[in-house]
Design a protein around this motif. Structure first.
Motif, PDB file in Angstrom:
ATOM      1  N   ALA A  77       0.947  -1.171  -0.080  1.00  0.00           N
ATOM      2  CA  ALA A  77      -0.003   0.011  -0.177  1.00  0.00           C
ATOM      3  C   ALA A  77       0.779   1.164  -0.140  1.00  0.00           C
ATOM      4  O   ALA A  77       2.026   1.124   0.232  1.00  0.00           O
ATOM      5  CB  ALA A  77      -0.944   0.095   1.076  1.00  0.00           C
ATOM      6  N   VAL A  78       0.248   2.372  -0.535  1.00  0.00           N
ATOM      7  CA  VAL A  78       1.060   3.416  -0.532  1.00  0.00           C
ATOM      8  C   VAL A  78       0.022   4.328   0.177  1.00  0.00           C
ATOM      9  O   VAL A  78      -1.152   4.278   0.327  1.00  0.00           O
ATOM     10  CB  VAL A  78       1.084   4.326  -1.927  1.00  0.00           C
ATOM     11  CG1 VAL A  78       1.674   5.639  -2.029  1.00  0.00           C
ATOM     12  CG2 VAL A  78       1.886   3.351  -2.802  1.00  0.00           C
ATOM     13  N   TYR A  79       0.555   5.427   0.930  1.00  0.00           N
ATOM     14  CA  TYR A  79      -0.033   6.436   1.992  1.00  0.00           C
ATOM     15  C   TYR A  79       0.206   7.832   1.585  1.00  0.00           C
ATOM     16  O   TYR A  79       1.253   8.022   1.101  1.00  0.00           O
ATOM     17  CB  TYR A  79       0.032   5.828   3.416  1.00  0.00           C
ATOM     18  CG  TYR A  79       0.143   4.674   3.774  1.00  0.00           C
ATOM     19  CD1 TYR A  79       1.156   3.896   3.780  1.00  0.00           C
ATOM     20  CD2 TYR A  79      -1.154   4.031   4.206  1.00  0.00           C
ATOM     21  CE1 TYR A  79       1.179   2.523   4.289  1.00  0.00           C
ATOM     22  CE2 TYR A  79      -1.381   2.765   4.352  1.00  0.00           C
ATOM     23  CZ  TYR A  79      -0.328   2.003   4.394  1.00  0.00           C
ATOM     24  OH  TYR A  79      -0.353   0.580   4.820  1.00  0.00           O
ATOM     25  N   LEU A  80      -0.827   8.885   1.995  1.00  0.00           N
ATOM     26  CA  LEU A  80      -0.736  10.023   1.773  1.00  0.00           C
ATOM     27  C   LEU A  80      -0.890  10.477   3.023  1.00  0.00           C
ATOM     28  O   LEU A  80      -2.213  10.588   3.417  1.00  0.00           O
ATOM     29  CB  LEU A  80      -1.476  10.710   0.508  1.00  0.00           C
ATOM     30  CG  LEU A  80      -1.135  12.044   0.413  1.00  0.00           C
ATOM     31  CD1 LEU A  80       0.252  12.355  -0.342  1.00  0.00           C
ATOM     32  CD2 LEU A  80      -2.250  12.470  -0.547  1.00  0.00           C
ATOM     33  N   GLN A  81      -0.061  11.271   3.837  1.00  0.00           N
ATOM     34  CA  GLN A  81      -0.211  11.590   4.947  1.00  0.00           C
ATOM     35  C   GLN A  81      -0.632  13.273   4.794  1.00  0.00           C
ATOM     36  O   GLN A  81       0.478  14.143   4.267  1.00  0.00           O
ATOM     37  CB  GLN A  81       0.864  11.698   6.067  1.00  0.00           C
ATOM     38  CG  GLN A  81       0.633  12.339   7.514  1.00  0.00           C
ATOM     39  CD  GLN A  81      -0.485  11.821   8.202  1.00  0.00           C
ATOM     40  OE1 GLN A  81      -0.612  10.506   8.387  1.00  0.00           O
ATOM     41  NE2 GLN A  81      -1.109  12.800   9.010  1.00  0.00           N
ATOM     42  N   MET A  82      -1.567  13.655   4.920  1.00  0.00           N
ATOM     43  CA  MET A  82      -2.066  15.208   4.893  1.00  0.00           C
ATOM     44  C   MET A  82      -2.279  16.043   6.145  1.00  0.00           C
ATOM     45  O   MET A  82      -3.158  15.592   6.899  1.00  0.00           O
ATOM     46  CB  MET A  82      -3.153  15.297   4.083  1.00  0.00           C
ATOM     47  CG  MET A  82      -3.266  14.360   2.588  1.00  0.00           C
ATOM     48  SD  MET A  82      -4.689  14.481   1.805  1.00  0.00           S
ATOM     49  CE  MET A  82      -6.100  14.133   2.771  1.00  0.00           C
ATOM     50  N   ASN A  83      -1.449  16.807   6.470  1.00  0.00           N
ATOM     51  CA  ASN A  83      -1.362  17.856   7.608  1.00  0.00           C
ATOM     52  C   ASN A  83      -1.551  19.230   7.175  1.00  0.00           C
ATOM     53  O   ASN A  83      -1.323  19.646   5.976  1.00  0.00           O
ATOM     54  CB  ASN A  83       0.094  17.755   8.326  1.00  0.00           C
ATOM     55  CG  ASN A  83       0.320  16.358   8.754  1.00  0.00           C
ATOM     56  OD1 ASN A  83      -0.546  15.631   8.979  1.00  0.00           O
ATOM     57  ND2 ASN A  83       1.623  16.040   8.807  1.00  0.00           N
ATOM     58  N   SER A  84      -1.967  19.844   8.377  1.00  0.00           N
ATOM     59  CA  SER A  84      -2.137  21.374   8.016  1.00  0.00           C
ATOM     60  C   SER A  84      -3.277  21.658   6.900  1.00  0.00           C
ATOM     61  O   SER A  84      -3.049  22.396   6.052  1.00  0.00           O
ATOM     62  CB  SER A  84      -0.859  22.161   7.787  1.00  0.00           C
ATOM     63  OG  SER A  84      -0.151  21.997   9.050  1.00  0.00           O
ATOM     64  N   LEU A  85      -4.230  20.897   6.793  1.00  0.00           N
ATOM     65  CA  LEU A  85      -5.134  20.823   5.845  1.00  0.00           C
ATOM     66  C   LEU A  85      -5.756  22.296   5.793  1.00  0.00           C
ATOM     67  O   LEU A  85      -6.284  22.866   6.691  1.00  0.00           O
ATOM     68  CB  LEU A  85      -6.426  19.800   5.917  1.00  0.00           C
ATOM     69  CG  LEU A  85      -5.682  18.403   5.301  1.00  0.00           C
ATOM     70  CD1 LEU A  85      -6.713  17.089   6.134  1.00  0.00           C
ATOM     71  CD2 LEU A  85      -5.478  18.252   4.118  1.00  0.00           C
ATOM     72  N   LYS A  86      -6.098  22.487   4.406  1.00  0.00           N
ATOM     73  CA  LYS A  86      -6.793  23.849   4.164  1.00  0.00           C
ATOM     74  C   LYS A  86      -7.995  23.609   3.277  1.00  0.00           C
ATOM     75  O   LYS A  86      -8.215  22.715   2.565  1.00  0.00           O
ATOM     76  CB  LYS A  86      -5.869  24.675   3.294  1.00  0.00           C
ATOM     77  CG  LYS A  86      -4.522  24.949   3.837  1.00  0.00           C
ATOM     78  CD  LYS A  86      -3.627  25.785   2.803  1.00  0.00           C
ATOM     79  CE  LYS A  86      -2.441  26.008   3.370  1.00  0.00           C
ATOM     80  NZ  LYS A  86      -1.636  26.652   2.389  1.00  0.00           N
ATOM     81  N   PRO A  87      -8.998  24.578   3.506  1.00  0.00           N
ATOM     82  CA  PRO A  87     -10.210  24.204   2.728  1.00  0.00           C
ATOM     83  C   PRO A  87     -10.090  24.155   1.172  1.00  0.00           C
ATOM     84  O   PRO A  87     -10.727  23.215   0.443  1.00  0.00           O
ATOM     85  CB  PRO A  87     -11.085  25.825   2.885  1.00  0.00           C
ATOM     86  CG  PRO A  87     -10.702  26.040   4.265  1.00  0.00           C
ATOM     87  CD  PRO A  87      -9.095  25.750   4.258  1.00  0.00           C
ATOM     88  N   GLU A  88      -9.102  24.791   0.537  1.00  0.00           N
ATOM     89  CA  GLU A  88      -8.632  24.380  -0.827  1.00  0.00           C
ATOM     90  C   GLU A  88      -8.141  23.067  -1.071  1.00  0.00           C
ATOM     91  O   GLU A  88      -8.092  22.527  -2.136  1.00  0.00           O
ATOM     92  CB  GLU A  88      -7.821  25.558  -1.430  1.00  0.00           C
ATOM     93  CG  GLU A  88      -6.568  25.672  -0.499  1.00  0.00           C
ATOM     94  CD  GLU A  88      -6.575  26.829   0.503  1.00  0.00           C
ATOM     95  OE1 GLU A  88      -7.762  27.069   1.015  1.00  0.00           O
ATOM     96  OE2 GLU A  88      -5.650  27.737   0.612  1.00  0.00           O
ATOM     97  N   ASP A  89      -7.981  22.210   0.054  1.00  0.00           N
ATOM     98  CA  ASP A  89      -7.566  20.819  -0.274  1.00  0.00           C
ATOM     99  C   ASP A  89      -8.773  20.029  -0.697  1.00  0.00           C
ATOM    100  O   ASP A  89      -8.648  18.852  -0.614  1.00  0.00           O
ATOM    101  CB  ASP A  89      -6.968  20.143   1.019  1.00  0.00           C
ATOM    102  CG  ASP A  89      -5.296  21.066   0.984  1.00  0.00           C
ATOM    103  OD1 ASP A  89      -5.081  21.353   2.215  1.00  0.00           O
ATOM    104  OD2 ASP A  89      -4.729  21.264  -0.011  1.00  0.00           O
ATOM    105  N   THR A  90      -9.917  20.415  -0.325  1.00  0.00           N
ATOM    106  CA  THR A  90     -11.305  19.689  -0.565  1.00  0.00           C
ATOM    107  C   THR A  90     -11.087  19.293  -1.954  1.00  0.00           C
ATOM    108  O   THR A  90     -11.241  20.023  -2.768  1.00  0.00           O
ATOM    109  CB  THR A  90     -12.414  20.674  -0.281  1.00  0.00           C
ATOM    110  OG1 THR A  90     -12.381  21.176   1.101  1.00  0.00           O
ATOM    111  CG2 THR A  90     -13.441  19.943  -0.486  1.00  0.00           C
ATOM    112  N   ALA A  91     -11.569  17.962  -1.979  1.00  0.00           N
ATOM    113  CA  ALA A  91     -11.721  17.323  -3.425  1.00  0.00           C
ATOM    114  C   ALA A  91     -11.701  16.034  -3.167  1.00  0.00           C
ATOM    115  O   ALA A  91     -11.797  15.337  -1.991  1.00  0.00           O
ATOM    116  CB  ALA A  91     -10.287  17.582  -4.081  1.00  0.00           C
ATOM    117  N   VAL A  92     -12.001  15.149  -4.426  1.00  0.00           N
ATOM    118  CA  VAL A  92     -12.028  13.846  -4.310  1.00  0.00           C
ATOM    119  C   VAL A  92     -10.590  13.377  -4.751  1.00  0.00           C
ATOM    120  O   VAL A  92      -9.753  13.777  -5.686  1.00  0.00           O
ATOM    121  CB  VAL A  92     -12.989  13.188  -5.388  1.00  0.00           C
ATOM    122  CG1 VAL A  92     -12.806  11.633  -5.386  1.00  0.00           C
ATOM    123  CG2 VAL A  92     -14.525  13.380  -5.076  1.00  0.00           C
TER     124      VAL A  92
END
Length: 122
Positions: A77-92
């Motif tokens: 598996a591959v992972y994507l850790q997303m920190n400090s999320l912003k509203p503009e990161d909203t997406a599929v």
């Protein structure tokens, strides 16, 4: 062969999420695995990529310093850790497999997982 993306959800701005992309029917590290995202009314864009054999990584400028791509050979598996999320990161968010090298254009990817929705509230 397939990829299955998971881990999306609703999070407040500044929060974190970890997306997973599980590969089945093939070894993920034989290929480059990319993460893409598509927001409503916008084109699909590349977010991050891990080349085959974990040789190199790529991040879009918009996520550098906030997102980290990693992998687990044991879990295939591959992972994507997303920190400090912003509203503009909203997406599929989608994961996809290419050849051995990361490719900028989504048309270079031959296998796509289903998307997982990430919503960041302000």
């Amino acid at each position: 062969v397939q990829l299955q993306a998971s881990g999306g959800g609703l999070v407040q701005a500044g929060g974190s999420l970890r997306l997973s992309c599980a590969a089945s029917g093939f070894r993920f590290d034989d290929y480059a695995i990319g993460w893409f995202r598509q927001a409503p009314g916008k084109e699909r864009e590349g977010v991050s990529c891990l080349s085959s054999s974990n040789i190199s990584t790529y991040y879009a400028d918009s996520v550098k310093g906030r997102f980290t791509i990693s992998s687990s050979i044991a879990k295939n598996a591959v992972y994507l850790q997303m920190n400090s999320l912003k509203p503009e990161d909203t997406a599929v968010y989608y994961c996809a497999a290419a050849g051995t090298r990361c490719i900028y254009y989504s048309t270079g990817y031959w296998l796509w997982g289903q998307g997982t929705q990430v919503t960041v509230s302000s």
